[in-house]
Design a protein around this motif. Structure first.
Motif, PDB file in Angstrom:
ATOM      1  N   PRO A 138       0.804  -1.222   0.000  1.00 35.24           N
ATOM      2  CA  PRO A 138       0.000   0.000   0.000  1.00 35.24           C
ATOM      3  C   PRO A 138       0.838   1.273   0.000  1.00 35.24           C
ATOM      4  O   PRO A 138       0.432   2.285  -0.566  1.00 35.24           O
ATOM      5  N   THR A 139       2.012   1.225   0.640  1.00 35.54           N
ATOM      6  CA  THR A 139       2.838   2.425   0.731  1.00 35.54           C
ATOM      7  C   THR A 139       3.264   2.899  -0.648  1.00 35.54           C
ATOM      8  O   THR A 139       3.192   4.085  -0.978  1.00 35.54           O
ATOM      9  N   ARG A 170      -7.104   1.964   2.376  1.00 39.63           N
ATOM     10  CA  ARG A 170      -7.042   2.841   3.549  1.00 39.63           C
ATOM     11  C   ARG A 170      -7.858   2.263   4.717  1.00 39.63           C
ATOM     12  O   ARG A 170      -7.449   2.326   5.874  1.00 39.63           O
ATOM     13  N   LYS A 171      -9.017   1.680   4.403  1.00 46.51           N
ATOM     14  CA  LYS A 171      -9.864   1.100   5.448  1.00 46.51           C
ATOM     15  C   LYS A 171      -9.251  -0.156   6.062  1.00 46.51           C
ATOM     16  O   LYS A 171      -9.435  -0.432   7.245  1.00 46.51           O
ATOM     17  N   ASP A 181      -3.784  -2.880  12.086  1.00 48.92           N
ATOM     18  CA  ASP A 181      -3.282  -4.097  12.720  1.00 48.92           C
ATOM     19  C   ASP A 181      -4.405  -5.057  13.082  1.00 48.92           C
ATOM     20  O   ASP A 181      -4.155  -6.204  13.447  1.00 48.92           O
ATOM     21  N   MET A 182      -5.644  -4.595  13.003  1.00 47.36           N
ATOM     22  CA  MET A 182      -6.783  -5.445  13.334  1.00 47.36           C
ATOM     23  C   MET A 182      -7.135  -6.347  12.148  1.00 47.36           C
ATOM     24  O   MET A 182      -6.691  -6.113  11.022  1.00 47.36           O
ATOM     25  N   ALA A 183      -7.926  -7.407  12.426  1.00 50.42           N
ATOM     26  CA  ALA A 183      -8.366  -8.305  11.360  1.00 50.42           C
ATOM     27  C   ALA A 183      -9.315  -7.558  10.423  1.00 50.42           C
ATOM     28  O   ALA A 183     -10.330  -7.008  10.855  1.00 50.42           O
ATOM     29  N   THR A 184      -8.970  -7.509   9.151  1.00 49.05           N
ATOM     30  CA  THR A 184      -9.770  -6.717   8.200  1.00 49.05           C
ATOM     31  C   THR A 184     -10.169  -7.507   6.964  1.00 49.05           C
ATOM     32  O   THR A 184     -10.704  -6.934   6.023  1.00 49.05           O
TER      33      THR A 184
END
Length: 378
Positions: free
Chosen positions: A269-270, A340-341, A345-348
């Motif tokens: 993403p960066t 972005r969403k 660090d959370m499960a996405t």
């Protein structure tokens, strides 16, 4: 040279367990194994070796005592076969006229109740002795194997495969068979493309493992698993293994990558986002940039690098270039929003599933409108 009480083992000779032996009592040298040494000392005839003339009755009695003790020690050291549990009380009642008297006789024989009970005990003993997990009993292959053996009439005298057969020819045969089954999926990679999926988990030994799979509409295919024990699972570590997987599948066949690894997500993403952010910034400064290249100060800069100054000026004043910037920002906006969403660090992964279809539809509409507008203008 190895020495013992009654003989010297001089050297190993070809064949079986044969050695060149020298009797320390009579100084007789002969070739043989334990059987011949025993026959020589205990004066056993007919074993292909002469008896020892130095063994008198007293010495013979002592040697026999030692031989019996050694034999008994060997027998005691062997694993003893533990008997199976007795027939259960339910089975005893079945055969002795209890509550299950109705099964006694021909009907009981037809069901082979005692034989089935004995087989259950044999199978359970295998689990207990070998430390097998009870979850194995839930395997469909565990059940089908015993069912096939029990219900196939022409397998009398069958012996299960040995250790070497399991780890050798049978393993090779199974691997070759699985590879043949997977070949149609491999062949579909080029025309249909493939998604690389990476997932981290811990095995029962608490080792951190990372799985890599290739998925397309023909089905999922496991590629490999790496053990991350003792490794720093940073972006370089993940990218290296991901690159290897992509090269194995074929870079031109990879459509997308899905992973739950934050270190890897921090790389992709960066690079993508930095380009989009830069273009957005350019778009917001369009008027200021255009005024800059037509100002007198820009003429002073031209003298330092005429070619670069001319290229920059022509680009910033070119309406077609700004239209391309608008188009890029338009069709990447839905993709940028999803990244972005999910950049956390959370499960996405569930968010990706929820927004994927709408993102693709939005991108498709923007591309379609742009191509249709280009056709009209031409």
């Amino acid at each position: 040279m190895k020495q013992n009480l009654f003989g010297d083992i001089l050297r190993k000779t070809p064949g079986g367990g044969n050695y060149m032996v020298n009797c320390t009592l009579c100084d007789f040298e002969f070739n043989g194994s334990y059987t011949r040494v025993r026959a020589h000392l205990l004066k056993i005839k007919g074993e292909g070796v002469r008896v020892c003339p130095k063994v008198n009755p007293t010495k013979l009695s002592e040697l026999k005592r030692l031989d019996n003790e050694a034999t008994l020690k060997i027998e005691n050291s062997k694993k003893k076969k533990v008997s199976l549990p007795p027939v259960s009380e339910e089975r005893k009642q079945t055969s002795s006229g209890g509550v299950h008297q109705k099964l006694k006789g021909p009907l009981e024989a037809s069901f082979n109740i005692q034989a089935r009970d004995a087989l259950d005990c044999e199978i359970s003993r295998m689990f207990y002795f070998s430390g097998l997990t009870f979850h194995l009993a839930r395997s469909p292959y565990y059940r089908s194997a015993f069912s096939y053996a029990a219900n196939t009439s022409n397998l009398s005298g069958y012996v299960p495969p040995s250790y070497n057969k399991l780890r050798g020819p049978l393993l090779d045969k199974e691997r070759s068979h699985v590879e043949n089954l997977l070949q149609p999926i491999k062949n579909s990679r080029k025309p249909k493309g493939v998604t690389i999926v990476s997932d981290g988990w811990s095995d029962p030994q608490r080792r951190p493992l990372i799985n890599f799979m290739a998925i397309n509409e023909s089905g999922p295919m496991f590629l490999k698993a790496i053990d991350g024990s003792g490794e720093t699972k940073d972006k370089d570590f993940i990218v290296k293994h991901m690159r290897d997987v992509i090269m194995e599948v074929g870079p031109k066949n990879v459509v997308q990558i899905i992973t739950d690894n934050a270190a890897f997500l921090s790389v992709a993403p960066t690079r993508f986002a930095s380009t989009i952010i830069m273009l957005k910034r350019f778009r917001s400064l369009k008027r200021g940039l255009q005024e800059m290249v037509i100002s007198n100060e820009w003429s002073d800069y031209k003298e330092d690098n005429v070619d670069n100054a001319r290229t920059v000026k022509e680009t910033l004043l070119n309406d077609n270039w700004w239209m391309k910037v608008d188009y890029i920002l338009a069709f990447t906006a839905p993709i940028y929003d999803v990244i972005r969403k999910t950049y956390t660090d959370m499960a996405t992964l569930h968010l990706v599933y929820e927004t994927w279809d709408s993102m693709i539809e939005d991108v498709r509409k923007i591309i379609y409108q742009h191509e249709r507008k280009a056709q009209v203008e031409h």
